[in-house]
Design a protein around this motif. Structure first.
Motif, PDB file in Angstrom:
ATOM      1  N   ASP A 110       0.680  -1.098  -0.028  1.00  0.00           N
ATOM      2  CA  ASP A 110      -0.136  -0.078  -0.026  1.00  0.00           C
ATOM      3  C   ASP A 110       0.878   1.089  -0.026  1.00  0.00           C
ATOM      4  N   PRO A 111       0.618   2.266  -0.858  1.00  0.00           N
ATOM      5  CA  PRO A 111       1.488   3.397  -0.987  1.00  0.00           C
ATOM      6  C   PRO A 111       1.292   4.296  -0.077  1.00  0.00           C
ATOM      7  N   GLU A 112       0.151   4.205   0.524  1.00  0.00           N
ATOM      8  CA  GLU A 112      -0.091   5.190   1.811  1.00  0.00           C
ATOM      9  C   GLU A 112       0.631   4.728   2.830  1.00  0.00           C
ATOM     10  N   LEU A 113       0.940   3.462   3.236  1.00  0.00           N
ATOM     11  CA  LEU A 113       1.623   3.068   4.241  1.00  0.00           C
ATOM     12  C   LEU A 113       3.212   3.464   3.981  1.00  0.00           C
ATOM     13  N   LEU A 114       3.388   3.587   3.062  1.00  0.00           N
ATOM     14  CA  LEU A 114       4.761   4.001   2.652  1.00  0.00           C
ATOM     15  C   LEU A 114       5.246   5.505   2.529  1.00  0.00           C
ATOM     16  N   ALA A 115       4.104   6.305   2.446  1.00  0.00           N
ATOM     17  CA  ALA A 115       4.414   7.651   2.117  1.00  0.00           C
ATOM     18  C   ALA A 115       5.212   8.336   3.188  1.00  0.00           C
ATOM     19  N   GLY A 116       6.121   9.091   2.777  1.00  0.00           N
ATOM     20  CA  GLY A 116       7.289   9.716   3.914  1.00  0.00           C
ATOM     21  C   GLY A 116       8.206   8.792   4.215  1.00  0.00           C
ATOM     22  N   VAL A 117       8.490   7.514   3.749  1.00  0.00           N
ATOM     23  CA  VAL A 117       9.441   6.697   4.249  1.00  0.00           C
ATOM     24  C   VAL A 117      10.465   6.647   3.457  1.00  0.00           C
ATOM     25  N   PRO A 118      11.674   7.107   3.800  1.00  0.00           N
ATOM     26  CA  PRO A 118      12.869   7.424   2.774  1.00  0.00           C
ATOM     27  C   PRO A 118      13.313   5.938   2.441  1.00  0.00           C
ATOM     28  N   GLY A 119      13.669   5.736   1.280  1.00  0.00           N
ATOM     29  CA  GLY A 119      13.992   4.480   0.741  1.00  0.00           C
ATOM     30  C   GLY A 119      12.936   3.816   0.134  1.00  0.00           C
ATOM     31  N   ALA A 120      11.639   3.996   0.313  1.00  0.00           N
ATOM     32  CA  ALA A 120      10.741   3.353  -0.290  1.00  0.00           C
ATOM     33  C   ALA A 120       9.724   3.999  -1.341  1.00  0.00           C
ATOM     34  N   GLU A 121      10.387   4.992  -1.881  1.00  0.00           N
ATOM     35  CA  GLU A 121       9.886   5.999  -2.794  1.00  0.00           C
ATOM     36  C   GLU A 121       9.099   5.329  -3.933  1.00  0.00           C
ATOM     37  N   ASP A 122       9.934   4.346  -4.226  1.00  0.00           N
ATOM     38  CA  ASP A 122       9.446   3.531  -5.652  1.00  0.00           C
ATOM     39  C   ASP A 122       8.478   2.439  -5.257  1.00  0.00           C
TER      40      ASP A 122
END
Length: 642
Positions: free
Chosen positions: A374-386
């Protein structure tokens, strides 16, 4: 003189009052006192602990007390206790824990029956969540059963000859993780390991002063990282290396990696501790992960855990913190279908899933023929932008229902399994859900025995994508109201209800709830009629013993019975044949309830029949009642059996 079957070894240090709280459970075992011994080893206490121990030993011939200079850790006292042990088996107990009354007898007999080197007895605890390892009794297994790694505390029973043959000893002095070193060595060497899951053997409870809370034992000062390295190498030396993520070595190392390494990268620790201190832990964990753990261990992690491991390997502390902040917001949700009683079991369909912090389902997104987290879970997590690929959404995913005895801290597993599946959400999105059926049998749930009297809360544990949550099973019923009707099971009443927080609970034998207020409406609408017994179709029943209840008939309080109806599905109310009441129709009420559950028709001190409050007799019945005082009519009625 009977041989000593079990030696109970108890290390103590400045234990004080907890000695006296633990001792009764050790000295009151069902195993005869001359068949087991309790060996206390005092590690140089400076309070009154030694005096308390000597007082106990003076009264009990099977108690020994040994002393040694303070070592600062339980390893040396345990080793000294083992050197004095005469028992066929050794059971380790900590000074502030307790044993179930039949623990030693059951564990010993189970060990002998299975010729076991190690026996794990079911643990009840407030320290950690319940372990699925104790869902079923297992007569014999080996380390190939990697679920053993869920239980690494030393509170187990070990065959003394096995311990001596392999020279198993605890490391001495301030050696953190000493229990993991000893237990993992025993697992690797044991030919037969048994798991006794149908009786609570060991109670591992949090102390009032927090003195036995192991979260405070993390200490690099005491060699945490070097000790962890020693344990990893012990497991690697005892197993075969493999690139297969499901190979035994990698499965065993998974526990150490997940608990001891990834804990430094995830919530709550990484968000709770001082950032400077936590960065040092993070770097130490990274060094150990890269040098000691095979890549297959990290590759075998579920999706979110694999992302944490990736951030750790790359040294991305800020990314790990950001991910921990997002994952901390994830909640588990339970949905419960209509509750009902079937064959004496409380039944309902249950579905579990995970929600993001905004209340939306934690989704998987399909893109380029792959699934992504889920991209919403990763929003703002450095290193997981892609994005982060979900290679196997079912990796180590499972869910289960558990029932907690609120008074005793015992956890039990209902029948049935929950199945994890992917459910489409539309537009290329899906979610993982776990669903199945709750089958709660109050007469068999406690290891094949009836649940104890008390309130039993229904919980669920879910582990999806590497995110695990314990959650109370919650429904949409009115808080404080019945979840479904009562049931008569095994001579007791079982009352399902929604707590004040809307969670599902079952009161067995009217510990807090009472039959009456919850059934007043159904009772008032009852149109049934019987002789000494009145059908109560709103109370489910299974075949079995009757339940004794108090009722008031007009002003007379007496014992009545609830009995299974002949059809074996519902219950009936049965009153005594003789009632010291005047002739007439008398209301029958339950304690603290004004609404009649029945009316008793009495003549000459005899109960003629029971009628539901809504029962309306026909013209003939009213005529007979109107002349019932005529002696000749009464004689005819008796002859006719009316």
């Amino acid at each position: 003189m009977p041989r000593v079957k079990v030696s109970v070894v108890v290390p103590v240090y400045n234990t004080g009052k907890y000695v006296d709280e633990c001792a009764p459970s050790l000295l009151g075992q069902s195993l005869p006192a001359d068949e087991y011994e309790v060996i206390y080893v005092d590690d140089g206490s400076t309070d009154d602990t030694l005096a308390r121990l000597e007082k106990i030993a003076a009264k009990h011939p099977n108690v020994q007390v040994h002393t040694r200079p303070n070592s600062g850790w339980p390893g040396a006292p345990r080793n000294l206790g083992m050197s004095h042990a005469r028992g066929e088996y050794i059971q380790f107990v900590d000074h502030d824990d307790t044993l179930g009354p039949e623990a030693l007898e059951r564990l010993y007999e189970f060990a002998k029956r299975n010729d076991a080197d190690v026996v794990l007895g079911k643990m009840s605890t407030t320290m950690v969540r319940p372990r699925r390892l104790f869902r079923h009794t297992v007569d014999a297994c080996t380390i190939e059963n990697d679920e053993l790694m869920q239980s690494m505390s030393p509170h187990k029973m070990f065959r003394r000859a096995f311990v001596e043959e392999h020279g198993l000893r605890f490391p001495e002095g301030p050696w953190i993780l000493e229990d993991l070193l000893f237990v993992s060595a025993a697992y690797l060497k044991a030919e037969r390991i048994s798991i006794l899951a149908d009786y609570p053997c060991y109670y591992w409870m949090k102390r009032d002063d927090g003195g036995n809370n192991t979260q405070h034992r993390f200490s690099p000062r005491h060699g945490f990282w070097s000790n962890c390295r020693t344990i990893v190498r012990q497991i690697k030396d005892g197993t075969e290396a493999s690139d297969d993520i499901d190979a035994l070595q990698n499965r065993l190392l998974h526990r150490l990696y997940h608990v001891e390494i990834l804990s430094r990268t995830r919530e709550p620790e990484i968000l709770r501790e001082d950032p400077a201190e936590q960065r040092q832990r993070f770097e130490a964990a990274r060094e150990l992960a890269l040098t000691e753990f095979p890549a297959a261990v990290r590759e075998g992690l579920p999706t979110v855990s694999r992302l944490r491991a990736d951030l750790l390997e790359r040294g991305d502390f800020d990314g790990a913190v950001a991910l921990a902040e997002r994952v901390r917001e994830v909640k588990a949700r339970s949905e419960v279908g209509a509750l009902r009683w079937e064959g004496g079991r409380l039944v309902a369909d249950v579905t579990l899933d995970l929600l993001r912090g905004d209340g939306e389902p934690l989704a998987l997104v399909e893109r380029d023929g792959k699934r992504w987290l889920d991209p919403e879970l990763l929003a703002g997590v450095p290193g997981a932008e892609d994005g982060w690929e979900v290679r196997d959404p079912f990796r180590l995913a499972y869910a289960e229902l558990v029932v907690k005895d609120r008074d005793r801290e015992d956890w039990w597993y209902p029948e049935g399994d929950l199945e994890v599946r992917l459910e489409p959400l539309g537009e290329g999105r899906s979610r993982l859900v776990a669903s199945g059926r709750l089958l709660l049998d109050p007469e068999r749930l406690a290891g094949g025995r009836p649940l104890e009297r008390g309130v039993h809360d229904v919980w669920a544990y879910v582990q999806l994508l590497g995110i695990d949550r314990m959650v109370r099973v919650t429904g949409d019923g009115t808080p404080g109201a019945p979840a479904t009707g009562p049931a008569l099971t095994g001579g007791r009443l079982a009352l399902p209800y929604w707590t004040a927080g809307g969670q599902l609970a079952l009161d067995v034998d009217q510990r807090q709830r009472r039959l009456g207020p919850d059934t007043a409406g159904a009772a008032a609408a009852n149109t049934g009629r019987g002789r000494r017994s009145l059908p109560l179709p709103y109370i489910a029943a299974a075949a079995g013993a009757p339940a004794r209840i108090k009722v008031t008939v007009s002003s007379l309080t007496l014992d009545a019975e609830l009995i299974p109806a002949p059809e074996g599905i519902t219950a009936e109310l049965r009153l005594p044949a003789r009632l010291a009441l005047p002739a007439g129709r008398h209301p029958v009420t339950l304690p603290k309830t004004d609404t009649p559950v029945a009316h008793a028709v009495v003549r000459d001190g005899a109960l003629l029949r029971l009628e539901g409050p809504a029962y309306e007799p026909g013209t003939g019945r009213r005529l007979l009642d109107s002349v019932a005082d005529n002696g000749q009519v009464r004689r005819v009625r008796r002859r006719l059996g009316r």
